[in-house]
Design a protein around this motif. Structure first.
Motif, mmCIF file in Angstrom:
data_model
loop_
_atom_site.group_PDB
_atom_site.id
_atom_site.type_symbol
_atom_site.label_atom_id
_atom_site.label_comp_id
_atom_site.label_asym_id
_atom_site.label_seq_id
_atom_site.Cartn_x
_atom_site.Cartn_y
_atom_site.Cartn_z
ATOM 1 N N UNK A 76 0.825 -1.206 0.000
ATOM 2 C CA UNK A 76 0.000 0.000 0.000
ATOM 3 C C UNK A 76 0.864 1.263 0.000
ATOM 4 N N UNK A 77 2.056 1.163 0.611
ATOM 5 C CA UNK A 77 2.964 2.312 0.542
ATOM 6 C C UNK A 77 3.323 2.651 -0.893
ATOM 7 N N UNK A 78 3.539 1.632 -1.717
ATOM 8 C CA UNK A 78 3.817 1.876 -3.141
ATOM 9 C C UNK A 78 2.618 2.517 -3.829
ATOM 10 N N UNK A 79 1.411 2.041 -3.487
ATOM 11 C CA UNK A 79 0.211 2.605 -4.108
ATOM 12 C C UNK A 79 0.025 4.075 -3.733
ATOM 13 N N UNK A 80 0.339 4.429 -2.489
ATOM 14 C CA UNK A 80 0.239 5.834 -2.088
ATOM 15 C C UNK A 80 1.300 6.684 -2.776
ATOM 16 N N UNK A 81 2.543 6.169 -2.857
ATOM 17 C CA UNK A 81 3.633 6.933 -3.476
ATOM 18 C C UNK A 81 3.353 7.175 -4.955
ATOM 19 N N UNK A 82 2.790 6.175 -5.635
ATOM 20 C CA UNK A 82 2.504 6.306 -7.062
ATOM 21 C C UNK A 82 1.105 6.860 -7.340
ATOM 22 N N UNK A 83 0.443 7.389 -6.306
ATOM 23 C CA UNK A 83 -0.858 8.071 -6.414
ATOM 24 C C UNK A 83 -1.987 7.156 -6.866
ATOM 25 N N UNK A 84 -1.794 5.843 -6.781
ATOM 26 C CA UNK A 84 -2.875 4.939 -7.155
ATOM 27 C C UNK A 84 -3.990 4.965 -6.108
ATOM 28 N N UNK A 289 -1.589 -1.964 9.843
ATOM 29 C CA UNK A 289 -0.688 -1.720 8.715
ATOM 30 C C UNK A 289 -1.370 -0.881 7.638
ATOM 31 N N UNK A 290 -2.661 -1.130 7.408
ATOM 32 C CA UNK A 290 -3.407 -0.333 6.434
ATOM 33 C C UNK A 290 -3.395 1.139 6.821
ATOM 34 N N UNK A 291 -3.590 1.442 8.084
ATOM 35 C CA UNK A 291 -3.622 2.832 8.537
ATOM 36 C C UNK A 291 -2.238 3.475 8.470
ATOM 37 N N UNK A 304 7.258 4.992 7.605
ATOM 38 C CA UNK A 304 6.635 4.520 8.842
ATOM 39 C C UNK A 304 7.001 3.075 9.182
ATOM 40 N N UNK A 305 7.997 2.539 8.500
ATOM 41 C CA UNK A 305 8.354 1.147 8.715
ATOM 42 C C UNK A 305 8.879 0.902 10.126
ATOM 43 N N UNK A 306 9.754 1.768 10.620
ATOM 44 C CA UNK A 306 10.345 1.582 11.947
ATOM 45 C C UNK A 306 9.312 1.695 13.070
ATOM 46 N N UNK A 307 8.498 2.778 13.117
ATOM 47 C CA UNK A 307 7.480 2.831 14.179
ATOM 48 C C UNK A 307 6.447 1.715 14.069
ATOM 49 N N UNK A 308 6.125 1.307 12.853
ATOM 50 C CA UNK A 308 5.158 0.213 12.684
ATOM 51 C C UNK A 308 5.728 -1.094 13.236
ATOM 52 N N UNK A 309 6.991 -1.351 12.941
ATOM 53 C CA UNK A 309 7.622 -2.576 13.451
ATOM 54 C C UNK A 309 7.709 -2.546 14.969
ATOM 55 N N UNK A 310 8.000 -1.374 15.540
ATOM 56 C CA UNK A 310 8.040 -1.251 17.003
ATOM 57 C C UNK A 310 6.662 -1.513 17.612
#
Length: 372
Positions: A76-84, A289-291, A304-310
């Motif tokens: 989903x991070x890729x989808x947000x970055x590429x404006x999908x 993860x979606x949020x 947000x990978x580091x805070x999400x993993x924490x």
């Protein structure tokens, strides 16, 4: 349906890739650790791979939720970055609908984790324990090597057995020598000789013992006359297990789920709720993860990978603490309180922005009406 298939395929592809990478890393680390045990004689080399194979489901049941969590963040991070995601939102895909699409992937992973935790992992643990505890086959854990002296760095024991019966596992003409610090300084030497020896297992505690029969035990300080000689018919000594070794898995994990359902022991009840908790974590971490995957092309998909993993790690630690608390007598509510906490957090992260915007809009309308 095309959007659902597209999102599900993307999420599952990332989940498989991340899970495979984590599995290789964890499996390799454990294999090297257990290989060291085989090198010093604590484990027969011919059962190392079978035991690791039987332990594989136990690794997967913990890796798959994390793989899904990181897979959703990356996909989903890729989808947000590429404006999908902007296009999907413009086409009427609301956060609730997107969460429903995400839960399709989560339910597939949840079913697999449930199968592993409730059925496959206990069966694999039982099979590996049977291999590790069987002293009567060539695949048993032999503490002595036939026909040669063997030194163990873990306890400083020099051992020798003239012959080991391949059918019964009984060792003949056993010799043991161990040096230890004497109370008054110097070195104390203990030598044990016996006509026979055998590895026995305590079925209650799971501890292994070296049982020697018909022998003598000599103990004293070299150069001194004060020696102690003990003649015995049967002598047993517990075999110490390395901390974190291949036998460190709790024996309750090898109990079938049906037996845990009928048990009233706190340790077994805690193991049961632990197995039930692992599938429950999957949809919760999927919504989190979606949020947390919301980003843009300037911040990037890994921001947000580091805070999400924490956040995920704290979730797992809380569940581990809940299991320990339940083993000490606490009720099962400690487990489900953790799930309720993170479930509320997942919903708050998912709908927090929407509720905040509605509150500000309602407040602005109230101010406008008051000024009019």
């Amino acid at each position: 349906m095309k959007i659902l298939a597209y999102l599900t395929r993307d999420v599952l592809q990332h989940t498989v890739a991340v899970s495979f990478t984590l599995l290789v890393i964890i499996f390799s680390g454990r294999f090297v650790k257990y290989l060291a045990e085989a090198a010093v004689g604590n484990l027969a080399g011919d059962i190392l791979l079978p035991v690791m194979f039987f332990r594989l489901p136990g690794f997967l049941e913990l890796i798959l939720p994390l793989g899904l969590f990181l897979g959703i963040l990356m996909a989903y991070g890729r989808l947000y970055v590429e404006s999908e995601m902007v296009v999907l939102s413009a086409c009427g895909v609301s956060p609730t609908r997107l969460a429903g699409y995400t839960l399709v992937s989560a339910l597939l992973v949840m079913a697999l984790v449930a199968l592993l935790s409730l059925l496959v992992t206990p069966l694999g643990a039982a099979r590996s324990s049977a291999l590790l505890d069987d002293p009567e086959t060539s695949q048993g854990l032999q503490t002595l090597a036939a026909g040669r002296f063997q030194y163990r760095k873990s306890n400083g024991i020099v051992s020798y057995a003239e012959r080991i019966d391949p059918d019964s596992g009984v060792m003949h003409s056993v010799f043991l020598s161990q040096q230890s610090a004497a109370p008054g300084g110097g070195t104390r030497l203990t030598i044990t000789v016996a006509s026979e020896g055998e590895i026995v297992l305590d079925s209650t505690t799971g501890a292994r013992y070296l049982e020697l029969r018909d022998g003598y035990r000599y103990s004293g300080q070299p150069g001194e006359l004060d020696y102690e000689v003990v003649e015995f018919e049967r002598f047993g000594e517990r075999i110490p297990e390395p901390e974190g070794g291949i036998r460190s898995v709790p024996r309750v994990d090898a109990r079938p789920t049906r037996a845990l359902l009928e048990s009233t022991l706190p340790e077994e009840r805690a193991a049961l709720h632990w197995r039930l908790s692992l599938p429950v974590t999957v949809p919760i971490v999927a919504l989190i993860a979606l949020s947390l995957s919301r980003t843009d092309h300037r911040r990037g998909r890994y921001i947000k990978m580091a805070p999400a993993f924490a956040l995920y790690l704290i979730y797992l630690v809380l569940l581990t603490k809940a299991r320990a608390a339940m083993e000490e007598g606490a009720g099962p509510l400690v487990f489900w309180a953790v799930h309720l906490l993170y479930g509320t957090l997942a919903l708050g992260l998912l709908y927090g922005d929407t509720l905040r915007r509605r509150w500000y809009a309602r407040r602005a309308r109230g101010v406008a009406d008051a000024s009019a």
